[in-house]
Design a protein around this motif. Sequence first.
Motif, PDB file in Angstrom:
ATOM      1  N   ARG A  43      -6.459   9.255  -6.386  1.00 32.97           N
ATOM      2  CA  ARG A  43      -5.824   7.949  -6.160  1.00 32.97           C
ATOM      3  C   ARG A  43      -5.023   7.925  -4.860  1.00 32.97           C
ATOM      4  NH1 ARG A  43      -4.339   8.305 -11.665  1.00 32.97           N
ATOM      5  NH2 ARG A  43      -2.165   8.639 -11.054  1.00 32.97           N
ATOM      6  N   SER A  44      -4.494   9.074  -4.449  1.00 34.23           N
ATOM      7  CA  SER A  44      -3.708   9.136  -3.213  1.00 34.23           C
ATOM      8  C   SER A  44      -4.592   8.984  -1.978  1.00 34.23           C
ATOM      9  CB  SER A  44      -2.948  10.473  -3.145  1.00 34.23           C
ATOM     10  OG  SER A  44      -2.095  10.635  -4.252  1.00 34.23           O
ATOM     11  N   LEU A  45      -5.756   9.601  -2.017  1.00 36.08           N
ATOM     12  CA  LEU A  45      -6.629   9.611  -0.847  1.00 36.08           C
ATOM     13  C   LEU A  45      -7.560   8.402  -0.777  1.00 36.08           C
ATOM     14  CD1 LEU A  45      -7.698  13.390  -0.917  1.00 36.08           C
ATOM     15  CD2 LEU A  45      -5.888  12.336   0.456  1.00 36.08           C
ATOM     16  N   SER A  46      -7.898   7.854  -1.939  1.00 34.23           N
ATOM     17  CA  SER A  46      -8.944   6.825  -1.997  1.00 34.23           C
ATOM     18  C   SER A  46      -8.659   5.572  -1.173  1.00 34.23           C
ATOM     19  CB  SER A  46      -9.206   6.441  -3.458  1.00 34.23           C
ATOM     20  OG  SER A  46      -9.752   7.531  -4.159  1.00 34.23           O
ATOM     21  N   PRO A  47      -7.442   4.975  -1.225  1.00 32.97           N
ATOM     22  CA  PRO A  47      -7.240   3.734  -0.462  1.00 32.97           C
ATOM     23  C   PRO A  47      -7.477   3.897   1.032  1.00 32.97           C
ATOM     24  CG  PRO A  47      -5.495   4.032  -2.086  1.00 32.97           C
ATOM     25  CD  PRO A  47      -6.276   5.314  -2.060  1.00 32.97           C
ATOM     26  N   THR A  48      -7.004   5.014   1.600  1.00 29.79           N
ATOM     27  CA  THR A  48      -7.187   5.229   3.042  1.00 29.79           C
ATOM     28  C   THR A  48      -8.656   5.426   3.387  1.00 29.79           C
ATOM     29  OG1 THR A  48      -5.000   6.263   3.183  1.00 29.79           O
ATOM     30  CG2 THR A  48      -6.532   6.673   4.989  1.00 29.79           C
ATOM     31  N   ILE A  49      -9.333   6.280   2.626  1.00 35.78           N
ATOM     32  CA  ILE A  49     -10.760   6.532   2.878  1.00 35.78           C
ATOM     33  C   ILE A  49     -11.571   5.264   2.636  1.00 35.78           C
ATOM     34  CG2 ILE A  49     -12.776   7.871   2.172  1.00 35.78           C
ATOM     35  CD1 ILE A  49     -10.877  10.099   1.336  1.00 35.78           C
ATOM     36  N   ILE A  94     -12.536   5.586  -4.708  1.00 41.61           N
ATOM     37  CA  ILE A  94     -12.663   4.759  -3.502  1.00 41.61           C
ATOM     38  C   ILE A  94     -13.113   3.345  -3.870  1.00 41.61           C
ATOM     39  CG2 ILE A  94     -14.026   4.451  -1.404  1.00 41.61           C
ATOM     40  CD1 ILE A  94     -14.003   7.504  -1.107  1.00 41.61           C
ATOM     41  N   PHE A  95     -14.106   3.270  -4.747  1.00 36.70           N
ATOM     42  CA  PHE A  95     -14.616   1.956  -5.147  1.00 36.70           C
ATOM     43  C   PHE A  95     -13.546   1.145  -5.884  1.00 36.70           C
ATOM     44  CE2 PHE A  95     -17.063  -0.582  -8.385  1.00 36.70           C
ATOM     45  CZ  PHE A  95     -17.478  -1.555  -7.503  1.00 36.70           C
ATOM     46  N   ALA A 102       1.312   7.270  -6.456  1.00 32.10           N
ATOM     47  CA  ALA A 102       0.261   8.267  -6.664  1.00 32.10           C
ATOM     48  C   ALA A 102       0.729   9.661  -6.271  1.00 32.10           C
ATOM     49  CB  ALA A 102      -0.988   7.877  -5.870  1.00 32.10           C
ATOM     50  N   LEU A 103       1.457   9.776  -5.153  1.00 33.77           N
ATOM     51  CA  LEU A 103       1.933  11.080  -4.701  1.00 33.77           C
ATOM     52  C   LEU A 103       2.980  11.657  -5.644  1.00 33.77           C
ATOM     53  CD1 LEU A 103       2.199  10.498  -0.835  1.00 33.77           C
ATOM     54  CD2 LEU A 103       0.495  11.858  -2.059  1.00 33.77           C
ATOM     55  N   GLY A 130       0.822  -1.211   0.000  1.00 32.27           N
ATOM     56  CA  GLY A 130       0.000   0.000   0.000  1.00 32.27           C
ATOM     57  C   GLY A 130       0.853   1.256   0.000  1.00 32.27           C
ATOM     58  N   TYR A 131       1.964   1.230   0.749  1.00 33.83           N
ATOM     59  CA  TYR A 131       2.876   2.368   0.750  1.00 33.83           C
ATOM     60  C   TYR A 131       3.479   2.582  -0.638  1.00 33.83           C
ATOM     61  CZ  TYR A 131       2.758   2.251   5.876  1.00 33.83           C
ATOM     62  OH  TYR A 131       2.371   2.282   7.195  1.00 33.83           O
ATOM     63  N   LEU A 132       3.797   1.493  -1.318  1.00 33.56           N
ATOM     64  CA  LEU A 132       4.341   1.601  -2.680  1.00 33.56           C
ATOM     65  C   LEU A 132       3.326   2.258  -3.614  1.00 33.56           C
ATOM     66  CD1 LEU A 132       6.049  -1.900  -3.002  1.00 33.56           C
ATOM     67  CD2 LEU A 132       7.226   0.298  -3.207  1.00 33.56           C
ATOM     68  N   GLN A 133       2.076   1.842  -3.513  1.00 36.25           N
ATOM     69  CA  GLN A 133       1.040   2.413  -4.365  1.00 36.25           C
ATOM     70  C   GLN A 133       0.814   3.898  -4.049  1.00 36.25           C
ATOM     71  OE1 GLN A 133       1.054   0.277  -6.649  1.00 36.25           O
ATOM     72  NE2 GLN A 133      -1.068  -0.441  -6.772  1.00 36.25           N
ATOM     73  N   THR A 134       0.831   4.216  -2.759  1.00 42.51           N
ATOM     74  CA  THR A 134       0.649   5.612  -2.359  1.00 42.51           C
ATOM     75  C   THR A 134       1.813   6.466  -2.830  1.00 42.51           C
ATOM     76  OG1 THR A 134      -0.627   4.938  -0.405  1.00 42.51           O
ATOM     77  CG2 THR A 134       0.313   7.156  -0.400  1.00 42.51           C
TER      78      THR A 134
END
Length: 456
Positions: A413-419, A292-293, A118-119, A111-115
């Motif tokens: 994309r940066s915010l969606s996984p966490t939310i 998010i979905f 995106a960032l 997840g960190y890699l994906q974030t």
Amino acid sequence: MSEIRFRPSSTHDPSYVKLLVEDTMTDPNNHSKADHLDDNLNPLVSSTANTSDQQENDQDFPKTRLFGYSFNTIVLVTHFNIFLYSAAFWIQNAVFPYLSKELGADPVVFGYLQTTFALVQLAGGPLFGRFGDLFGSRLAMMLSFWAAASTYFLLGVSTNMPMLFLSRLPSVFMHAMQAGQMIVTDVCSSKRADALGKLGISYGVGMVVGPVAGGLIAKYFSLEKAAFAACILSVISIILIYMYIPRTVKKVTHTDSDKNVFNIKKIIDLLKAPGAMFLISIKIATGIPMGIFQSMFSIVALDLFKLPPEQNSYIMSYIGVMAMIVQGIGIGVVTKKFSELNILFGSAFTLAVSYLLLSFTSTVLEMCLVFIPMTIGLTFQNVITTSALTHTVSDADTGAMLGLSMAVNSLIRSLSPTIGGYMLASYGFESFGYLGFVTCMAVTLVLFWKKRSTPD
């Protein structure tokens, strides 16, 4: 005070959003802006009087005969490069989770890699667009493929976790789709929304071919070889761009005395362009629920619908094919019949209904049926808002505006996984649909008010 109005598109120029800006203040020459409105609207509105000139300018570029049809060579090469970019990205995307797992990445680290990815892309999008405006879209596209080749090469040679994170950093300029939009925007003065939409076909074909190719290379050779194959495709694109794309295709040269790519004030000024923040707000409001979905779809498919990996891939391909059809055929047909304000209104309402239905799905078949209107609505929203944003600024700044548009996608994309993770754990899968219904219905009401306040 300025008032933004959408006017119905003319029958001669169906692809533009008509943003009418009326200002009661006078200009420095003491002439009322209303007295020469057409002269002041060139960044926002392409008048019917200029349409024939635009279409004539579209014919100034070299042509290629293929299957008995004549194609703009620059656009044709751009489409092929978008296909190569998409294929290369999905080749590496198919093997990236397995490579990261081999190097010891657990779900949290992945997840960190994906974030991180995106960032990095979020930071690079506006800068990349500004670079294209200053130095030309050909050089920008070559830079994007150089960044892609570097990313895939570093992925292939990664032997530990720090190198894996390092492989994400060159992607700061990996914006080939944005570069393709910049070229099409520069070349196609008329029917811009249709031209931008058709780029999605080439990307969609690569999205279908890439995962299959990546899986076969990984199966018969190795995961690293798949990453190197993606790198080679990117290098081929650089060669094609150098050979077939002119040094500059932008009809308007940039007159800024400041050639600094990192001109933050310039980017802020673009956000202040009449209508820009309104369109970006629509893009964010309709994009967050889908982001998010999408970020949680794999988990939902596995835990709720019990889908094996291959069936999950089939659904992704199903969505990709639908998006290709809408972008390839639907955009061109619909923009000829309706103004873009009406299209935005209709797509927002379609999305609102789709999200509401999504909350009540309980089978894979029901979900696939809901995906039809959802894909149609989202595709129209993305293409029309992107096209409209390019008309809120002068032709010299379209690249930077496209960069801001792409930055919105990266931010989502940066915010969606966490939310999405929080919503899924706390409120369940149904909350995704309810959120989408509320936000898209709010957009629908705003656009309905805009339609009511717009004179026929």
